[in-house]
Design a protein around this motif. Structure first.
Motif, PDB file in Angstrom:
ATOM      1  N   VAL A   1      -8.558  10.441  -0.238  1.00 23.29           N
ATOM      2  CA  VAL A   1      -9.738  10.030   0.321  1.00 23.29           C
ATOM      3  C   VAL A   1      -9.453   9.248   1.857  1.00 23.29           C
ATOM      4  O   VAL A   1      -8.461   8.277   1.765  1.00 23.29           O
ATOM      5  N   ILE A   2      -9.832   9.598   2.929  1.00 24.95           N
ATOM      6  CA  ILE A   2      -9.697   8.888   4.062  1.00 24.95           C
ATOM      7  C   ILE A   2     -11.035   8.395   4.552  1.00 24.95           C
ATOM      8  O   ILE A   2     -11.885   9.061   4.773  1.00 24.95           O
TER       9      ILE A   2
ATOM     10  N   ILE B   1      -7.840  -4.218  -0.349  1.00 24.58           N
ATOM     11  CA  ILE B   1      -8.378  -3.226  -0.496  1.00 24.58           C
ATOM     12  C   ILE B   1      -8.048  -2.319  -1.682  1.00 24.58           C
ATOM     13  O   ILE B   1      -6.918  -2.412  -1.912  1.00 24.58           O
TER      14      ILE B   1
ATOM     15  N   PHE C   1       0.029   4.158  -2.340  1.00 28.85           N
ATOM     16  CA  PHE C   1      -0.321   5.221  -2.324  1.00 28.85           C
ATOM     17  C   PHE C   1       0.426   6.233  -3.211  1.00 28.85           C
ATOM     18  O   PHE C   1       0.197   7.222  -3.489  1.00 28.85           O
TER      19      PHE C   1
ATOM     20  N   THR D   1      -7.716   1.176  -3.144  1.00 30.27           N
ATOM     21  CA  THR D   1      -7.931   2.564  -2.919  1.00 30.27           C
ATOM     22  C   THR D   1      -8.320   3.300  -3.926  1.00 30.27           C
ATOM     23  O   THR D   1      -8.070   3.200  -5.148  1.00 30.27           O
TER      24      THR D   1
ATOM     25  N   TYR E   1     -11.961   1.479   4.468  1.00 26.79           N
ATOM     26  CA  TYR E   1     -12.288   0.907   3.033  1.00 26.79           C
ATOM     27  C   TYR E   1     -12.708  -0.531   3.412  1.00 26.79           C
ATOM     28  O   TYR E   1     -12.388  -1.363   4.226  1.00 26.79           O
TER      29      TYR E   1
ATOM     30  N   SER F   1      -5.374   9.389  -3.709  1.00 31.73           N
ATOM     31  CA  SER F   1      -4.382   9.467  -2.334  1.00 31.73           C
ATOM     32  C   SER F   1      -4.858  10.375  -1.332  1.00 31.73           C
ATOM     33  O   SER F   1      -4.037  10.757  -0.478  1.00 31.73           O
TER      34      SER F   1
ATOM     35  N   TYR G   1       0.643  -1.295  -0.050  1.00 28.19           N
ATOM     36  CA  TYR G   1      -0.121   0.130   0.078  1.00 28.19           C
ATOM     37  C   TYR G   1       0.832   1.103  -0.077  1.00 28.19           C
ATOM     38  O   TYR G   1       0.492   2.437  -0.379  1.00 28.19           O
TER      39      TYR G   1
END
Lengths: 515, 421
Positions: free
Chosen positions: A152-153, A145, A99, A147, A156, A150, A95
């Motif tokens: 969005v929080i 996951i 990211f 995503t 998930y 870079s 990740y």
């Protein structure tokens, strides 16, 4: 008076000011992508994370390597569920790659004066990073996951295997479309890039071939929705492009001996290597090669600070000569002389004859005044060649065999056999059929070199015969419940104080029982 | 983005001007005030909402850049709501002045690092407006003009404050590692002292994993409690004394603090005195005790070995435990980190004394100097306190523990001359 007010009002309306602040003394997203040099810093981070994450496959390497005796991880090799659950594994490295790649793609539009070729280069690195990470996540963890970007929080949810593989294919295809072939790769100063870690068109093609071959196999194994035959055909298609040099110039080394010298000599790029993890010697004085498999097999004489007798106590993966003789029944195979040190002589330790791995011949030593030999071993001096052309030949053979195209499969198998100077298929030693012969050829070719054996076993469905311990007694239901994947990592849903941070994730049913 | 307008509203009622108050001849002026205000403040770390990047990682000779923490576009200013109620009184022909204020301030949306919902974000934490703290207190001020004549005047004043704070909110509604919801933000955390063990029967025994009874031990099984050692309360009953057995022993804030001042003027001579005081502050003197923790480090010993008594079978009423526990692994024995070491101190310090003389203008006539005065001032001249250590004013206000690493405030005497040209 009125005129002054009126004029000043007009002046105010006609001016404008920008409320966007550009920081002058700090690095933020908005000012770290203005020039290509700054953009390149993010590309460098993607490469760094690929370099440090992809080779780290401790659990599956321990379970899958061909060895008679291993010094540690014995319970892990037997796939003891409690040992697996408590061992160190995490998907965070993947990740990190994802990211950083998303960060690059989200912000590349800020870069000014970026020519289309350079843009394609950077986008290609990011898309390859995404494709590779999602593929390896699907291979090692199954459900993972995906995503969005870079920024969005949110907690998930997991996506299924099929969705993750589909995402991997989508990104790999984008990389395939934009990247140039390896001879045209340049860095931002215009210098040619010679390391095979930086993605090129050929690298993306190899990734696509691997993803499709894996996808077809797991579609059959896990009864997923999808067309396995179509996947095998796609794998064959991409493998063909590589072999026919349509996506870059790659050649098989002339012989196993030449292959070994290239594996240990990173000065000239290995003509057979398509994707390697670069051994970044300049990073620090303690850096070790990303190839942990090679390091675990190394012993005397490559380790000049040891003797043959030290093999049983310090070499992690040990091979008996008898095992190698069973694997290579054909004595004309030149790989016996090239991969193993002084194959003809006996190497006896405590009454057992061992085969000495000699594929990687150079090691790096640091001077050490306290050791009896005056030096201490740091690492094997080699890149981690993750995919090379021989792998693609055998992958194409495997997929053709599954499609029923036996003639093409045999042709590819024999290319590798002939390069090794061994007898062509079918020979007197090929007693178990074409599918097994191709699998055994992979074992012979990649012994002591990479961690691919576990994935090869899964693709061909040889779990019960080729693996050991609990693998032999897994039921079909266990396999459907995720026994062949790693469990959901703890740090994905818990923080280090034990609080639940993401309650949308579910542990796989097989591992739930051992939690 | 700051949503909301910083605003404030205040009301005052000068009730002394009312007709029914005119009867009170001694009340020169009186006013009741109340106010409410809302303000926002920027936080100190710049650029957080934009996403700060930091250098990291090298690959093949190039330096990489990664986000330092996850960028949170929803960050806003920190907000404070403050309520204030006050009373101003001026009595006896404006000679005696009182001012009393009660305030309550609620600071919310304070920046805090909170965990991200997963490990797929590269960073491990993000800044969020997540916590809230409340502060309330009383402030009192009094001033009396004792002498008010043409040539000389003398006034004295007193001010007094009391403040209390409390942690109100955290990002997940749970306590933090070092701060607890509903308690003052800073407090004294220490071990509970239950006296020196006199008999073996008093030692708590716990069954270990194989069922064998083991005595209470300090940090590791190599340090068991024995007769002659100080018994520390095992707050979580796990059989080991470690950091988990620290408990909250009180706030580090004093009950009352403030200052006394006096201003005296006579024909050009002036005398200004300022005292500062604190009453009722809980502190712990750590270095006097830790002098007896024998480690291999060589340092200053801040206590008299011979003047102290240590427990022996013949001296059972001693103040300190037996010397065999003078080891740094035996926490709570000699390091002073026990609640019996908490002192409730007060102090009064002569903060400043200034004697000055303003030269009369007649002396300066004819020279190019417009104004001249000469002064002698002293700072921190003397301290009256019941504290066992050197300087109570430099004790760490967050932990309440004096570890002897701060220099005491120094005494200064200054002689000066001011000339105006």
């Amino acid at each position: 008076m009125k005129r002054i007010i009126y004029l000043s009002l007009c002046a105010c309306l006609l001016t404008s000011c920008s409320l966007d602040l550009q920081p002058e003394n700090g690095l933020t997203y908005s000012n770290s992508f203005n020039t290509e040099k700054e953009l390149n810093a993010t590309t460098t981070s993607i490469q760094y994370y690929i370099n440090t994450t992809v080779g780290n496959n401790y659990d599956f390497a321990t379970a899958g390597v061909l060895a008679d005796n291993i010094l540690d991880g014995k319970q892990l090799r037997e796939w003891n569920p409690r040992t697996v659950i408590t061992s160190e594994y995490s998907w965070k490295g993947f990740y990190d790659i994802i990211f950083e790649s998303n960060l690059l793609l989200d912000n590349i539009d800020r870069t000014k004066d970026l020519s289309p070729e350079r843009r394609n280069y950077h986008v290609g690195q990011a898309e390859f990073g995404l494709g590779l990470s999602y593929f390896l996540l699907a291979q090692r963890y199954g459900d993972a996951i995906i995503t969005e970007n870079s920024s969005v929080i949110k907690p998930y949810q997991q996506s299924s295997q099929e969705q993750v593989l589909a995402a991997a294919i989508e990104h790999a295809k984008k990389a395939y479309d934009v990247l140039p072939t390896w001879d045209k790769l340049t860095d931002l100063n215009g210098n040619a890039i010679t390391n095979r870690q930086t993605a090129s068109k050929g690298t993306a093609t190899a990734l696509l071939a691997q993803i499709y071959a894996w996808k077809g196999s797991v579609t059959e194994l896990y009864h997923l929705k999808g067309n396995a035959q179509e996947d095998y055909q796609n794998a064959v298609k991409y493998a063909t492009e590589l072999i026919d040099n349509k996506v870059g110039s790659y050649q098989l080394c002339a012989s196993p001996e030449v292959l070994c010298t290239y594996l240990s000599n990173e000065k000239s790029p290995n003509p057979e290597a398509i994707f390697s993890l670069y051994f970044d010697k300049t990073r620090s004085e303690n850096v070790v090669s990303p190839n942990e498999i090679a390091q675990n097999y190394v012993s005397w004489p490559v380790r000049e600070d040891q003797t043959l007798a030290d093999l049983t106590s310090s070499t992690t993966y040990q091979l008996y000569k008898s095992t190698v003789e069973t694997l290579f029944p054909d004595t004309t195979d030149k790989r016996l002389q090239a991969f193993f040190y002084q194959w003809g002589t006996q190497h006896d330790v405590d009454g057992t004859d061992y085969a000495i791995m000699y594929k990687f011949r150079k090691a790096i030593f640091d001077p050490d005044q306290y050791s009896p030999s005056g030096k201490s071993y740091r690492t094997v001096d080699a890149d981690y060649v993750y995919w090379r052309l021989a792998d693609i030949y055998l992958l194409r053979a495997e997929c053709n065999q599954k499609l029923g195209n036996e003639a093409q499969a045999i042709a590819d198998l024999n290319v590798i056999r002939n390069r090794a100077g061994a007898l062509s298929y079918p020979s007197t030693y090929d007693t178990e059929g074409l599918k097994k012969a191709i699998f055994l050829e992979r074992e012979k070719e990649f012994i002591g070199e990479n961690d691919a054996r576990y994935a090869d076993i899964i693709r061909n469905g040889y779990v019960k015969e080729e693996l050991q311990g609990k693998f032999k007694v897994l039921t079909n239901q266990d396999i459907q419940n995720g026994a062949l994947f790693l469990p959901l990592p703890k740090d994905a849903w818990q923080d280090k104080d034990g609080h639940v941070i993401n309650n949308q994730l579910r542990q796989k049913p097989y591992w739930q029982a051992y939690n | 983005m700051f949503v909301g307008v910083p605003s404030s509203v205040g009301l005052g009622w000068a009730f002394s001007e009312e007709r029914f108050m005119k009867k009170l001849w001694w009340l020169s002026f009186g006013k009741l005030r109340a106010s409410w205000g809302k303000s926002g403040q920027k936080f100190q770390e710049p650029y957080l909402a934009l996403g700060v990047m930091e250098e990291s990682n090298i690959f093949n000779g190039s330096l990489g850049l990664i986000p330092q923490s996850m960028a949170n576009k929803r960050l806003t200013w920190e907000e404070s709501d403050q309520y204030d109620v006050g009373l101003d009184l001026q009595l006896l022909d404006y000679r005696l002045k009182f001012k009393l204020d009660y305030y309550y301030k609620y600071s919310s949306k304070l920046l805090m690092q909170s965990y991200l919902p997963g490990n797929v974000f590269l960073a491990t934490s993000m800044w969020d407006n997540a916590s809230a703290i409340s502060n309330e207190g009383i402030e009192f001020e009094a001033q009396y003009d004792i002498i008010r004549k043409k040539n000389w005047n003398w006034s004295v004043g007193l001010n007094l404050s009391h403040n209390k704070n409390m942690l109100r909110k955290t990002y997940n509604g749970e306590d933090l590692n070092d701060k607890v919801l509903g308690r003052p933000v800073y407090g004294i955390y220490t071990f509970k002292d239950e006296g020196i063990v006199q008999k073996e029967e008093d030692i708590p025994m716990y069954p270990n994993a194989s069922g064998k009874l083991t005595p209470l031990y300090f940090q590791s099984v190599n340090n068991p409690l024995r007769v002659g050692g100080r018994k520390i309360k095992d707050q979580n009953f796990d059989g080991v004394i470690d950091d988990k057995d620290l408990y909250y022993a009180g706030s580090t804030l004093p009950a009352v603090y403030g200052g006394l001042n006096s201003h005296l003027e006579w024909k050009g001579l002036s005398l200004d005195v300022l005292f500062s005081y604190t009453i009722g502050r809980k502190v712990m003197n750590m270095y006097k005790n830790s002098a007896f923790t024998f480690t291999k480090d060589f340092g200053v010993i801040m206590n008299y070995f011979h003047a102290n008594d240590f427990w022996t079978p013949d001296n059972r009423g001693a103040k300190y435990p037996s010397l065999e526990f003078a080891d740094k692994d035996y926490i709570g024995q000699f390091d002073g980190n026990v609640d019996s070491n908490i002192e409730n101190i007060s102090f009064l310090r002569l903060k400043q004394l200034v004697i000055g003389y303003q030269f009369p203008k007649t002396w300066l006539k004819g020279t190019f100097i417009k104004d001249a005065n000469i002064y002698l001032s002293g700072e921190n001249l003397f301290l009256i306190t019941n504290y066992s250590g050197v300087d109570p004013e430099v004790i760490n206000p967050y932990t309440g523990k004096d570890d002897g690493t701060q220099y005491p405030l120094n005494r200064k005497v200054t002689l000066g001359l001011n000339l105006k040209f």
